[in-house]
Design a protein around this motif. Structure first.
Motif, mmCIF file in Angstrom:
data_model
loop_
_atom_site.group_PDB
_atom_site.id
_atom_site.type_symbol
_atom_site.label_atom_id
_atom_site.label_comp_id
_atom_site.label_asym_id
_atom_site.label_seq_id
_atom_site.Cartn_x
_atom_site.Cartn_y
_atom_site.Cartn_z
ATOM 1 N N UNK A 13 55.889 -100.807 41.299
ATOM 2 C CA UNK A 13 57.251 -101.797 40.374
ATOM 3 C C UNK A 13 56.221 -102.747 40.006
ATOM 4 N N UNK A 14 56.427 -102.868 38.219
ATOM 5 C CA UNK A 14 55.445 -104.515 38.477
ATOM 6 C C UNK A 14 56.080 -105.790 39.349
ATOM 7 N N UNK A 15 55.243 -106.658 39.669
ATOM 8 C CA UNK A 15 56.007 -107.685 40.351
ATOM 9 C C UNK A 15 54.889 -109.038 39.990
ATOM 10 N N UNK A 16 54.894 -109.757 40.301
ATOM 11 C CA UNK A 16 54.177 -110.735 40.395
ATOM 12 C C UNK A 16 53.391 -112.331 41.184
ATOM 13 N N UNK A 17 52.825 -112.258 41.855
ATOM 14 C CA UNK A 17 52.728 -113.410 43.540
ATOM 15 C C UNK A 17 51.720 -114.994 42.395
ATOM 16 N N UNK A 18 51.856 -115.869 43.258
ATOM 17 C CA UNK A 18 51.290 -116.667 43.012
ATOM 18 C C UNK A 18 49.644 -116.534 43.738
ATOM 19 N N UNK A 19 48.708 -117.657 42.236
ATOM 20 C CA UNK A 19 47.633 -117.712 43.322
ATOM 21 C C UNK A 19 46.958 -119.277 43.109
ATOM 22 N N UNK A 20 46.262 -119.147 44.031
ATOM 23 C CA UNK A 20 46.836 -120.822 44.780
ATOM 24 C C UNK A 20 44.920 -120.833 44.197
ATOM 25 N N UNK A 21 43.816 -120.004 44.210
ATOM 26 C CA UNK A 21 43.200 -120.309 43.474
ATOM 27 C C UNK A 21 42.351 -118.725 43.235
ATOM 28 N N UNK A 22 41.380 -118.800 41.855
ATOM 29 C CA UNK A 22 40.895 -118.032 40.997
ATOM 30 C C UNK A 22 39.123 -118.073 41.528
ATOM 31 N N UNK A 23 38.037 -117.115 41.560
ATOM 32 C CA UNK A 23 37.251 -116.715 41.876
ATOM 33 C C UNK A 23 36.585 -116.694 40.750
ATOM 34 N N UNK A 24 35.832 -117.812 39.998
ATOM 35 C CA UNK A 24 35.141 -117.742 38.582
ATOM 36 C C UNK A 24 33.758 -117.653 38.991
ATOM 37 N N UNK A 25 32.780 -116.045 39.253
ATOM 38 C CA UNK A 25 31.311 -115.579 39.911
ATOM 39 C C UNK A 25 30.207 -116.732 38.531
ATOM 40 N N UNK A 26 29.708 -117.103 38.860
ATOM 41 C CA UNK A 26 28.239 -117.626 38.349
ATOM 42 C C UNK A 26 27.743 -116.737 37.283
ATOM 43 N N UNK A 27 28.023 -117.045 35.831
ATOM 44 C CA UNK A 27 27.645 -116.123 34.201
ATOM 45 C C UNK A 27 28.743 -115.205 34.410
ATOM 46 N N UNK A 28 29.540 -115.138 35.310
ATOM 47 C CA UNK A 28 31.220 -113.850 35.794
ATOM 48 C C UNK A 28 31.829 -114.850 34.468
ATOM 49 N N UNK A 29 32.626 -114.317 33.772
ATOM 50 C CA UNK A 29 34.092 -114.041 32.682
ATOM 51 C C UNK A 29 35.108 -113.193 33.455
ATOM 52 N N UNK A 30 36.667 -114.517 33.433
ATOM 53 C CA UNK A 30 37.611 -113.958 34.312
ATOM 54 C C UNK A 30 38.463 -114.279 33.100
#
Ligand SMILES: [Cu+2]
Length: 158
Positions: free
Chosen positions: A79-96
């Motif tokens: 089942x597709x559900x969604x969860x809240x995110x309190x923070x999201x990593x943005x790595x150096x030189x990476x793309x999110x």
């Protein structure tokens, strides 16, 4: 020995300024898929580009809606559900990417002024203290080119 020392003395300020002025993290391709109804949240998407240093996205604010949350759509027991995110990593030189079917912003109560303008300013809060101000294009449901569902509607259905 005077020569090399003098050179080092000259170079030090350059090195320092390079350290103090790293390539910043930035956000682009921000857009909002406006919900067809006032009672259901709209969804927001964007791409975060990491700078020279790792950082984290801690939250998103706006003056043009009642509330913004970061969410991730996940499959659980088929089942597709969604969860809240309190923070999201943005790595150096990476793309999110926050994109339909994955990470997204949930935006409640987009105000009529923003809808009329066709865009709304979002403030992205980073763990390094930076605040990035980004204009997100608002796309009306009929113009979004997708069936009105995915990241909108009730919180269980995705
Ligand atoms: Cu959501």
């Amino acid at each position: 020995m005077r020569g090399p020392l003098a050179l080092i003395a000259l170079m030090a300020p350059l090195a320092l300024s390079a350290c103090g002025d790293p390539a910043p993290t930035y956000i682009d391709q921000a857009w909002v898929r406006l919900s067809p109804g006032k009672d259901t949240p709209s969804a927001g998407y964007f791409v975060a580009h990491g700078g020279d240093a790792d950082t984290q996205l801690r939250g998103v604010l706006t003056d043009y809606a009642l509330k913004v949350e970061m969410h991730e759509s996940v499959e659980q027991n088929g089942m597709m559900t969604m969860k809240p995110l309190s923070s999201v990593d943005i790595p150096a030189k990476g793309t999110v990417a926050f994109a339909p079917g994955g990470k997204h912003l949930m935006i409640w109560g987009v105000n009529d002024t923003a809808i009329g303008r066709g865009k709304m300013q979002l403030t992205f809060l980073l763990s390094n203290g930076d605040r990035l101000l980004v204009d997100a294009v608002i796309r009306k449901p009929e113009a979004a080119g997708a069936p009105a569902a995915m990241d909108m509607g009730n919180h269980s259905g995705h």
